[in-house]
Design a protein around this motif. Structure first.
Motif, short mmCIF file in Angstrom:
data_model
loop_
_atom_site.label_atom_id
_atom_site.label_comp_id
_atom_site.label_asym_id
_atom_site.label_seq_id
_atom_site.Cartn_x
_atom_site.Cartn_y
_atom_site.Cartn_z
N GLU A 1 0.82 -1.21 0.00
CA GLU A 1 0.00 0.00 0.00
C GLU A 1 0.86 1.26 0.00
OE1 GLU A 1 -2.65 -0.21 3.26
OE2 GLU A 1 -3.53 -2.14 2.66
N TYR A 2 2.14 1.13 0.29
CA TYR A 2 3.03 2.29 0.36
C TYR A 2 4.20 2.14 -0.61
CZ TYR A 2 0.49 3.19 4.69
OH TYR A 2 -0.50 3.43 5.62
N ILE A 3 3.99 1.38 -1.69
CA ILE A 3 5.09 1.09 -2.59
C ILE A 3 5.60 2.33 -3.30
CG2 ILE A 3 3.57 0.52 -4.53
CD1 ILE A 3 5.59 -1.70 -5.24
N GLU A 4 4.76 3.32 -3.49
CA GLU A 4 5.19 4.54 -4.16
C GLU A 4 5.84 5.53 -3.19
OE1 GLU A 4 1.93 6.23 -6.25
OE2 GLU A 4 1.78 4.57 -7.70
N ARG A 5 5.31 5.63 -1.97
CA ARG A 5 5.84 6.59 -1.01
C ARG A 5 6.95 6.04 -0.15
NH1 ARG A 5 1.22 8.77 2.57
NH2 ARG A 5 0.45 6.63 2.34
N ALA A 6 6.89 4.74 0.16
CA ALA A 6 7.87 4.12 1.07
C ALA A 6 8.14 2.69 0.59
CB ALA A 6 7.37 4.13 2.51
N SER A 7 8.83 2.60 -0.53
CA SER A 7 9.06 1.28 -1.15
C SER A 7 9.95 0.39 -0.30
CB SER A 7 9.68 1.46 -2.53
OG SER A 7 10.91 2.17 -2.45
N TRP A 8 10.72 0.97 0.64
CA TRP A 8 11.63 0.15 1.45
C TRP A 8 10.88 -0.81 2.37
CZ3 TRP A 8 11.18 5.49 1.78
CH2 TRP A 8 10.50 5.99 2.89
N ILE A 9 9.62 -0.50 2.69
CA ILE A 9 8.84 -1.40 3.54
C ILE A 9 8.65 -2.74 2.84
CG2 ILE A 9 6.65 -1.70 4.74
CD1 ILE A 9 6.39 1.30 4.88
N LEU A 10 8.44 -2.71 1.54
CA LEU A 10 8.21 -3.92 0.76
C LEU A 10 9.50 -4.54 0.25
CD1 LEU A 10 5.44 -4.52 -1.83
CD2 LEU A 10 7.79 -4.79 -2.57
N LEU A 11 10.46 -3.70 -0.13
CA LEU A 11 11.66 -4.23 -0.79
C LEU A 11 12.52 -5.05 0.15
CD1 LEU A 11 12.76 -1.18 -3.00
CD2 LEU A 11 11.63 -3.30 -3.71
N ALA A 12 12.61 -4.68 1.42
CA ALA A 12 13.46 -5.41 2.35
C ALA A 12 13.01 -6.86 2.53
CB ALA A 12 13.52 -4.68 3.69
N PRO A 13 11.73 -7.13 2.88
CA PRO A 13 11.32 -8.54 3.02
C PRO A 13 11.28 -9.27 1.68
CG PRO A 13 9.44 -7.09 3.29
CD PRO A 13 10.65 -6.22 3.27
N ALA A 14 10.92 -8.58 0.60
CA ALA A 14 10.88 -9.24 -0.71
C ALA A 14 12.27 -9.70 -1.12
CB ALA A 14 10.30 -8.29 -1.76
N THR A 15 13.28 -8.89 -0.84
CA THR A 15 14.66 -9.27 -1.16
C THR A 15 15.09 -10.50 -0.36
OG1 THR A 15 15.22 -6.96 -1.67
CG2 THR A 15 17.04 -8.47 -1.25
N VAL A 16 14.71 -10.54 0.91
CA VAL A 16 15.06 -11.69 1.75
C VAL A 16 14.37 -12.95 1.24
CG1 VAL A 16 14.86 -12.67 4.06
CG2 VAL A 16 15.55 -10.29 3.78
N ILE A 17 13.12 -12.84 0.84
CA ILE A 17 12.40 -14.01 0.29
C ILE A 17 13.09 -14.53 -0.95
CG2 ILE A 17 10.25 -14.74 -0.79
CD1 ILE A 17 8.78 -12.80 1.05
N ILE A 18 13.45 -13.63 -1.86
CA ILE A 18 14.08 -14.04 -3.12
C ILE A 18 15.42 -14.70 -2.85
CG2 ILE A 18 15.09 -13.19 -5.27
CD1 ILE A 18 12.92 -11.01 -5.25
N LEU A 19 16.26 -14.07 -2.03
CA LEU A 19 17.59 -14.60 -1.77
C LEU A 19 17.53 -15.92 -1.01
CD1 LEU A 19 19.59 -11.36 -0.87
CD2 LEU A 19 19.60 -12.64 -3.02
N THR A 20 16.59 -16.05 -0.08
CA THR A 20 16.49 -17.28 0.70
C THR A 20 16.02 -18.44 -0.15
OG1 THR A 20 16.00 -15.98 2.69
CG2 THR A 20 15.47 -18.34 2.74
N THR A 21 14.97 -18.24 -0.94
CA THR A 21 14.49 -19.33 -1.79
C THR A 21 15.52 -19.69 -2.86
OG1 THR A 21 13.32 -17.67 -3.14
CG2 THR A 21 12.07 -18.77 -1.43
N LEU A 22 16.21 -18.70 -3.41
CA LEU A 22 17.24 -18.98 -4.40
C LEU A 22 18.39 -19.76 -3.77
CD1 LEU A 22 18.52 -18.62 -7.20
CD2 LEU A 22 19.41 -16.41 -6.43
N SER A 23 18.81 -19.38 -2.58
CA SER A 23 19.91 -20.06 -1.90
C SER A 23 19.56 -21.51 -1.59
CB SER A 23 20.28 -19.32 -0.62
OG SER A 23 20.71 -18.00 -0.89
N ILE A 24 18.35 -21.75 -1.11
CA ILE A 24 17.94 -23.11 -0.79
C ILE A 24 17.83 -23.95 -2.06
CG2 ILE A 24 16.12 -24.52 0.22
CD1 ILE A 24 15.52 -22.22 2.11
N SER A 25 17.36 -23.36 -3.14
CA SER A 25 17.28 -24.09 -4.41
C SER A 25 18.66 -24.46 -4.93
CB SER A 25 16.52 -23.25 -5.44
OG SER A 25 15.20 -23.00 -5.03
N LEU A 26 19.61 -23.52 -4.85
CA LEU A 26 20.98 -23.80 -5.28
C LEU A 26 21.60 -24.90 -4.42
CD1 LEU A 26 22.32 -20.18 -5.93
CD2 LEU A 26 21.82 -21.92 -7.65
#
Length: 303
Positions: free
Chosen positions: A264-289
């Protein structure tokens, strides 16, 4: 007898051979442990440490609100050192919430994976041992589970029965158990036809002892690989349900929960979403590798 004059052997002559040997060892080491896999395992280890020591690492209580500091940007983008990753819409520290979200998401993923692996493996062993009608019933249950869209089932169960962390973990544990059952059944049947299993039965060992002490250790490597491949799927499933508001409920927080509120705040405060989304991507990628690498290491047919 002729003597060899060691002074004629220049030390520089041995340098290329030593360098070639070192290069060969380095190449074999890289082939055995690719840098991406090492980085993935290091990331997984870091996430586990963060989850274990979340109470120590978090600078604030993840539910602490400070409306005067709401939507503060991260430190590198003009914020203050007091909130390195900024704050959310209620002034809660994003870094603290991220740390506790990692703990919650990993707890759900580990517990759900364990439930699915235990249930699936036991049903696979039951089907392999009894055969006949019991095996057909287990196979029908497997086919039914595989044919049903799990997301729709999860939405229906959570909407009808409400939500709690225990119910949510048990529901996530029902995801993917059929793949463990298929693998355990097939490998148990193959192992049961080998000489060592027959010899153990002839010695009077109980079925529990045969499967738990002898067959399970021989098929454990394949089951472990299956765990590493299904673990990131549960993380993504939990994130998706939490994103829709049917996963972890406040005051608890998870990675998907943070992404859901941050959209809901992706335009005004994108860091709220980007921090957990980055962790999800890196964690799932690491476990897959790590899972792919482990499969190659443990499967003798791929060596």
């Amino acid at each position: 007898m002729a003597q060899i004059d060691l002074s004629d052997i220049h030390p520089v002559a041995a340098a290329p051979a030593a360098a070639t040997a070192r290069a060969g060892r380095l190449r074999r080491l890289i082939e055995a442990y690719p840098p991406m896999v090492v980085a993935g395992i290091a990331w997984i280890a870091a996430m586990l440490l963060v989850a274990l020591f979340a109470d120590v690492l978090a600078p604030y209580d993840y539910a602490r609100m400070d409306l005067r500091a709401r939507l503060a940007p991260p430190y590198l983008f003009g914020g203050t050192p007091a909130h390195l990753l900024g704050t959310d819409e209620l002034g809660r520290d994003v870094l603290s919430r991220l740390i506790f979200s990692i703990r919650t998401s990993l707890l759900i993923a580990f517990a759900a994976t364990a439930i699915a692996a235990i249930v699936g493996t036991l049903l696979g062993f039951v089907a392999a041992h009894f055969r006949g009608l019991v095996e057909e019933a287990v196979l029908m249950l497997i086919d039914f589970q595989a044919s049903m869209p799990f997301m729709i089932i999860a939405l229906a169960v959570l909407a009808f029965f409400g939500n709690s962390l225990t119910l949510f973990i048990c529901l996530m544990g029902l995801y993917g158990w059929e793949r463990y059952a298929r693998v355990a059944r097939g490998l148990a049947i193959a192992a049961g036809e080998q000489s060592y299993a027959g010899a153990i039965r002839q010695l009077g060992a109980s079925p529990w002892r045969v499967y738990a002490r002898h067959i399970l250790p021989n098929i454990a490597s394949t089951l472990i690989v299956t765990v590493t491949l299904s673990f990131p799927e549960i993380i993504l499933l939990e994130s998706g349900l939490s994103f829709l508001g049917l996963g972890v409920q406040p005051p608890l927080t998870s990675l998907g929960n943070m992404v859901g509120y941050g959209r809901e705040y992706i335009e005004r405060a994108s860091w709220i979403l980007l921090a957990p989304a980055t962790v999800i991507i890196l964690t799932t990628l690491s476990i897959s590798l790590a899972g792919d690498w482990l499969r190659d290491r443990l499967d003798p047919t791929l060596r």
